[in-house]
Design a protein around this motif. Sequence first.
Motif, PDB file in Angstrom:
ATOM      1  N   ARG A   1       0.818  -1.214   0.000  1.00 20.44           N
ATOM      2  CA  ARG A   1       0.000   0.000   0.000  1.00 20.44           C
ATOM      3  C   ARG A   1       0.854   1.267   0.000  1.00 20.44           C
ATOM      4  NH1 ARG A   1      -2.949  -3.598   3.136  1.00 20.44           N
ATOM      5  NH2 ARG A   1      -2.131  -2.926   5.138  1.00 20.44           N
TER       6      ARG A   1
ATOM      7  N   GLU B   1      -5.669   4.896  -1.506  1.00 13.37           N
ATOM      8  CA  GLU B   1      -6.213   3.639  -2.044  1.00 13.37           C
ATOM      9  C   GLU B   1      -7.095   3.920  -3.243  1.00 13.37           C
ATOM     10  OE1 GLU B   1      -7.867   0.838   0.698  1.00 13.37           O
ATOM     11  OE2 GLU B   1      -6.578   1.487   2.338  1.00 13.37           O
ATOM     12  N   THR B   2      -6.711   4.914  -4.022  1.00 12.00           N
ATOM     13  CA  THR B   2      -7.487   5.319  -5.191  1.00 12.00           C
ATOM     14  C   THR B   2      -6.737   4.930  -6.455  1.00 12.00           C
ATOM     15  OG1 THR B   2      -8.331   7.213  -3.952  1.00 12.00           O
ATOM     16  CG2 THR B   2      -8.641   7.231  -6.340  1.00 12.00           C
TER      17      THR B   2
ATOM     18  N   ASN C   1      -0.564   5.527  -4.893  1.00 15.87           N
ATOM     19  CA  ASN C   1      -1.517   4.534  -4.396  1.00 15.87           C
ATOM     20  C   ASN C   1      -0.881   3.181  -4.091  1.00 15.87           C
ATOM     21  OD1 ASN C   1      -1.010   3.712  -6.976  1.00 15.87           O
ATOM     22  ND2 ASN C   1      -3.104   3.926  -7.727  1.00 15.87           N
TER      23      ASN C   1
ATOM     24  N   GLY D   1      -9.365  -3.048  -1.803  1.00 19.92           N
ATOM     25  CA  GLY D   1      -9.030  -2.332  -0.580  1.00 19.92           C
ATOM     26  C   GLY D   1      -8.052  -3.087   0.308  1.00 19.92           C
ATOM     27  N   HIS D   2      -7.631  -2.429   1.383  1.00 17.89           N
ATOM     28  CA  HIS D   2      -6.603  -3.005   2.255  1.00 17.89           C
ATOM     29  C   HIS D   2      -7.123  -4.200   3.053  1.00 17.89           C
ATOM     30  CE1 HIS D   2      -8.706  -0.076   4.837  1.00 17.89           C
ATOM     31  NE2 HIS D   2      -8.376  -0.866   5.843  1.00 17.89           N
TER      32      HIS D   2
END
Length: 389
Positions: free
Chosen positions: A111, A115-116, A122, A158-159
Amino acid sequence: MARSWLIYSMKNNSLFCFCCKLFSKRNIHLTISGMANWKHASTHLTSHENSPEHLNCMKAWKELAVRLRSGQTIDKQEEALLEAERVRWRAVLTRLTAIVQSLAVRNLALRGHTETLFTPSNGNFLKEVELMAKFDPIMKDHLNRVKRGTASHNSYLGHHVQNELIDLLSSKIISDIVDDIKQAKFFSIILDCTPDISHIEQLSVVIRVVSLMEKPHIREHFMGFLKAEESTGQHLASMILTRLEELGIPFDDCRGQSYDNRANMKGKNKGVQARLLEKNPRALFVPSSSQRWSILKNHVSITLKMWAETRWESKVKSVEPTRYHGAAVREALIEVRDNTKDPAIKAEAQSLSEEVGLYASASARLFGLQEVRYIFMEIPEPFKHTALA
């Protein structure tokens, strides 16, 4: 007789009837709150499976299963769309898992600051996704759905999903490592305790085996860190035994243990060494001697090295100490022999000093042209002149 209709809820700790929950219009325990009366469970289940309501629900359930298999349901088209969606998501997750695995193998962070998608900072994971989308139609279609907003709530980019994939890969790797250890049967453990940046004591666990998966060779497996709330020998020994039990590795097969020189680790009375020896007398303690290493450094300015099969130049480095510092290495071995009180170490140091002495007394020309040439007889021609120079 197997009851295919019976299901168990771990959350409610209760039994339910699957077919009645789908088709029955009556409110009974096996469809609403579940049945948890374990003492009389057999009586209740027998009574329920013989009831007319349950038999009618079983009939409807079996008929539905047959229609689903033959594609004769009224929602056949919707079923086809659901199957296509399942296949698509499986393909997407396969690619995301491959990206996580690729980054993990290279020890790269996943990461970044955002997060885009399609932003400069990103992170490596999303950058890999963007790169794959340029050449892979499935990932390209997935990112198009994300940009259109049709997959905004379940993009799996996502994470949280990244962490879950990492955990799943970790579990698989640990499982394979445990299989390797069990196949080898006997193993040694190497432990080290040190505080991390947050001042929490952590115990690193390494298991050393003779791996038999391909061909016999020595392999060391890092099994992770254990947080040590106490640094006493009893607590640390309990931690490692508990961890081995969780992994399903029997400590009775341990044949060696090695630690640093801290009293709580190597202590003969209350250290980890002593407590593990009580559990398994065959888990012999192999000390790590900083004193003997200090003696070596007092005599020579270079370290003794092993060679690597894939790097030819490492073989040159491995023979330098005995080629140019043979006499000094011999003096260091003699000092170890004279200072140690361990008969086994004394005998080994004496034997090694005699062998090194033979090399040291030989002429440099003989050693260079015979011993080094023998070691390097398979290296490519351009490297031979360098090795023998």
